[in-house]
Design an enzyme around this catalytic site. Structure first.
Site, PDB file in Angstrom:
ATOM      1  N   SER B  93       0.807  -1.217   0.000  1.00  0.00           N
ATOM      2  CA  SER B  93       0.000   0.000   0.000  1.00  0.00           C
ATOM      3  C   SER B  93       0.837   1.263   0.000  1.00  0.00           C
ATOM      4  CB  SER B  93      -0.868   0.017   1.251  1.00  0.00           C
ATOM      5  OG  SER B  93      -0.020   0.089   2.397  1.00  0.00           O
ATOM      6  N   GLY B  94       2.129   1.133   0.241  1.00  0.00           N
ATOM      7  CA  GLY B  94       2.963   2.320   0.372  1.00  0.00           C
ATOM      8  C   GLY B  94       3.109   2.768   1.815  1.00  0.00           C
ATOM      9  N   GLY B  95       2.298   2.188   2.716  1.00  0.00           N
ATOM     10  CA  GLY B  95       2.353   2.606   4.122  1.00  0.00           C
ATOM     11  C   GLY B  95       3.761   2.466   4.688  1.00  0.00           C
ATOM     12  N   TYR B  96       4.333   1.283   4.536  1.00  0.00           N
ATOM     13  CA  TYR B  96       5.659   1.029   5.090  1.00  0.00           C
ATOM     14  C   TYR B  96       6.689   2.020   4.545  1.00  0.00           C
ATOM     15  CZ  TYR B  96      10.081  -1.350   5.957  1.00  0.00           C
ATOM     16  OH  TYR B  96      11.359  -1.639   6.340  1.00  0.00           O
ATOM     17  N   ASP B 146      -1.619   1.277   5.828  1.00  0.00           N
ATOM     18  CA  ASP B 146      -1.457   1.117   7.274  1.00  0.00           C
ATOM     19  C   ASP B 146      -0.382   2.060   7.797  1.00  0.00           C
ATOM     20  OD1 ASP B 146       0.570  -0.168   5.884  1.00  0.00           O
ATOM     21  OD2 ASP B 146       0.874  -1.684   7.419  1.00  0.00           O
ATOM     22  N   GLN B 188      -1.172  -4.848  12.748  1.00  0.00           N
ATOM     23  CA  GLN B 188      -0.001  -4.189  13.322  1.00  0.00           C
ATOM     24  C   GLN B 188       0.060  -4.514  14.823  1.00  0.00           C
ATOM     25  OE1 GLN B 188       2.506  -2.737  11.968  1.00  0.00           O
ATOM     26  NE2 GLN B 188       1.816  -2.412   9.847  1.00  0.00           N
ATOM     27  N   GLY B 215       4.554  -4.928  10.009  1.00  0.00           N
ATOM     28  CA  GLY B 215       5.320  -4.356  11.112  1.00  0.00           C
ATOM     29  C   GLY B 215       6.316  -5.314  11.733  1.00  0.00           C
ATOM     30  N   ASP B 265       7.251 -12.200   1.364  1.00  0.00           N
ATOM     31  CA  ASP B 265       8.020 -11.456   0.363  1.00  0.00           C
ATOM     32  C   ASP B 265       9.258 -10.927   1.050  1.00  0.00           C
ATOM     33  OD1 ASP B 265       6.517  -9.110   1.789  1.00  0.00           O
ATOM     34  OD2 ASP B 265       8.100  -8.169   0.615  1.00  0.00           O
ATOM     35  N   HIS B 334      19.670 -17.389  -8.750  1.00  0.00           N
ATOM     36  CA  HIS B 334      19.832 -18.545  -7.858  1.00  0.00           C
ATOM     37  C   HIS B 334      19.147 -18.304  -6.517  1.00  0.00           C
ATOM     38  CE1 HIS B 334      21.293 -21.737  -5.376  1.00  0.00           C
ATOM     39  NE2 HIS B 334      21.685 -20.817  -4.508  1.00  0.00           N
TER      40      HIS B 334
END
Lengths: 372, 372
Positions: B93-96, B146, B188, B215, B265, B334
């Site tokens: 979302s871009g929040g982080y 968030d 969170q 988070g 991820d 790899h």
């Protein structure tokens, strides 16, 4: 093991279609060779390189001698195995790089000593050593150790370089003893046509399986390149492949092929790619340019390379603008595919006898448009 | 259009094998998602990415909003078309990033305003805008906007961030209106387990098609990550996929899967690759190390990725030592293949009920060795 056949000839030019057989497969000529200086075509895997339809690639003896050294490559099973390229490889002799990159200490008939541009260490190269390194690297085609004079140079300087090149060629021939490897000689002579003639005669007298025109594209204007190629190519033996070193622009390739040259190498397509420039037709496009920001067409709408098949100009612009590695890889892939495609179009046009020096098959008015 | 099925469960852990169907195909869980921040997994083409067996990839809304902007991507046919990836995509979302990369000017319940780290321009993000951008980008899965508190942070700060995250989630849900796109909520609560519990309860109450633990991996020690995951994962709804954000190390993935997490991820495999580091088993190898200079084995003798199939350690060492682009690409390929392979080994072990938190299938003594 080596065999060169001329399969087709153009009637109104000296253009020819040929096939060079090597221990690692075929080189169909006319052909462009990608350059993999350090045993890697920069940013491109062997799988991707095959997808450009590359056949033979060039690697640099000078660079590979400095790093990782020919001993490592030999132990690794040779250059084909080391870089995972199972098609033909040609190594140059290091001559050109010694004179352009090394800090020369001494040059005489024995050889050259210079400081490594890498770590300042003292290095000596002789015809014998250059051939020994190339035998260790194990390419299919290796080049004689030559002295490549800079541009401009006086006639006396160029004449001396020619004499030394011929002297060294004799020692290269005497040293070379690898049967599954072909040694090619190199014609020097700068922009002096009489020296070029003499050099062509001397190099041809060795009856090697191939011959190269060296000492071009060292800074001289392109009309000088054309003049040299037009004068020298017809003097070269007819039955062996003719290699014009360091050339990779559309126009110079067409002129050279029309005068009987068979193949080429050049760092330009990958170097331009790494700088965000794409080859399209006979143009260079800077993908940083804002005009590509919202251009959703394929890079070259007529090209079937991985880049043009999968990505649009806006995406490439985005990658290049943001210094994304993928942008460099995708443009390099396209640029290589483009020159190889041009080579193959020349071959078809020669077969169909519609090839000419001003070959520009992307033009709808060209009688060879169908080859594009 | 979206459907998540649990196909198999481990009896001695909460591990599960699942299948998330999306408009662009399947995500088989447990699974690792490569990160393509700017719409490119750095240095890797879409074709190569498929060869790593990647299924869903992550792209960053924050970065794509700044460049090239969602309008360009939407006009280009959406993110799948723009980056030529026809399998599932998830956008965060871009929040982080707002909190870690932006120069914050103001944050309140309405939203966030900050200076672009790119050009200093003033940018405002609200839950509504973050969702609108993600709808324009057109990923299969989008994340709620968030507030991700830093580590360490006081309980009061984390509690405030939680409240705002829940308030914003309501507005994200109200704004999101794209049927072929699933909106996931984010739990969170930092390292405060009671806040995590409350957040899990609140986010679950929205009955969204997926839920994430956010988070984590913001600087806290790994035993804190384990503690959070062990406490929170069991509280999450059973019938939807559970996504642990920003995690991509073998040990943390195994612990999370054993507690019922489904996918992950992390930038680590590609970032390490670009720095010359390879993931082998649960180790990190620096390919610059002189011990690899004349090591002619494949990088990981048990791996079948393009890098390990075609190149040896001496070649990779040579590429990395010489800052060759290809080295970065081959190590990234790899490393991604390695984490995806580990994910699939976990799946097989869960199906066969030999999975455990200390899963290390490369060990010959492991009962799950056959899954490697």
């Amino acid at each position: 093991m080596f065999d060169f056949k001329v399969l087709s000839r153009s009637t109104n030019t000296a253009g020819r279609v040929g096939r060079l057989s090597t221990p690692h497969g075929i080189l169909s000529t006319p052909q462009f060779m990608p350059v993999g200086t350090l045993g890697t075509v920069k940013g491109i895997t062997a799988t991707q390189l095959k997808d450009t339809n590359a056949q033979m690639i060039l690697a640099n003896t000078f660079h590979l001698h400095l790093q990782p050294g020919e001993a490592i490559i030999k132990e690794s099973g040779g250059l084909h195995s080391f870089m995972s390229w199972d098609q033909p490889i040609l190594t140059d002799s290091g001559g050109y790089q010694v004179f352009s990159l090394g800090k020369l200490n001494k040059i005489d008939d024995f050889g050259v000593s210079f400081k490594s541009p890498r770590d300042g260490s003292h290095i000596e190269l002789t015809p014998e050593k250059a051939i020994q390194i190339q035998m260790d690297l194990g390419a299919d085609v290796v080049m004689a150790f030559d002295q490549c004079p800079p541009y401009p140079a006086s006639k006396v300087e160029v004449e001396e370089a020619c004499k030394r090149t011929h002297l060294w060629l004799e020692r290269c021939v005497a040293t070379h003893s690898k049967e599954d490897q072909a040694l090619f000689g190199i014609v020097q002579g700068g922009c002096f046509l009489d020296l070029r003639e003499e050099s062509a005669r001397r190099v041809a007298s060795f009856h090697l399986p191939g011959i190269a025109i060296g000492g071009v594209s060292v800074g001289e204007p392109s009309d000088q390149i054309h003049k040299i190629v037009r004068h020298v190519a017809p003097l070269l033996p007819n039955e062996v492949p003719r290699y014009l070193m360091g050339i990779g622009t559309i126009r110079e390739m067409a002129v050279a092929v029309a005068n009987g040259v068979d193949f080429f190498d050049c760092v330009l397509p990958t170097r331009l790619g790494r700088h965000g420039t794409a080859l399209v037709r006979d143009e260079r496009w800077n993908l940083r340019n804002a005009c590509f920001r919202n251009d959703y067409q394929p890079l070259d709408t007529t090209c079937v390379c991985e880049t043009c098949t999968n990505y649009n100009r806006a995406y490439l612009h985005h990658l290049i603008r943001n210094d994304e590695l993928l942008g460099l890889t995708l443009l390099s892939l396209h640029n290589l595919s483009h020159l190889i495609r041009f080579s193959r179009a020349m071959a078809v046009a020669i077969e169909d006898d519609c090839f000419s020096e001003d070959f520009a098959p992307w033009q709808k008015s060209s009688i060879a448009h169908y080859t594009w």
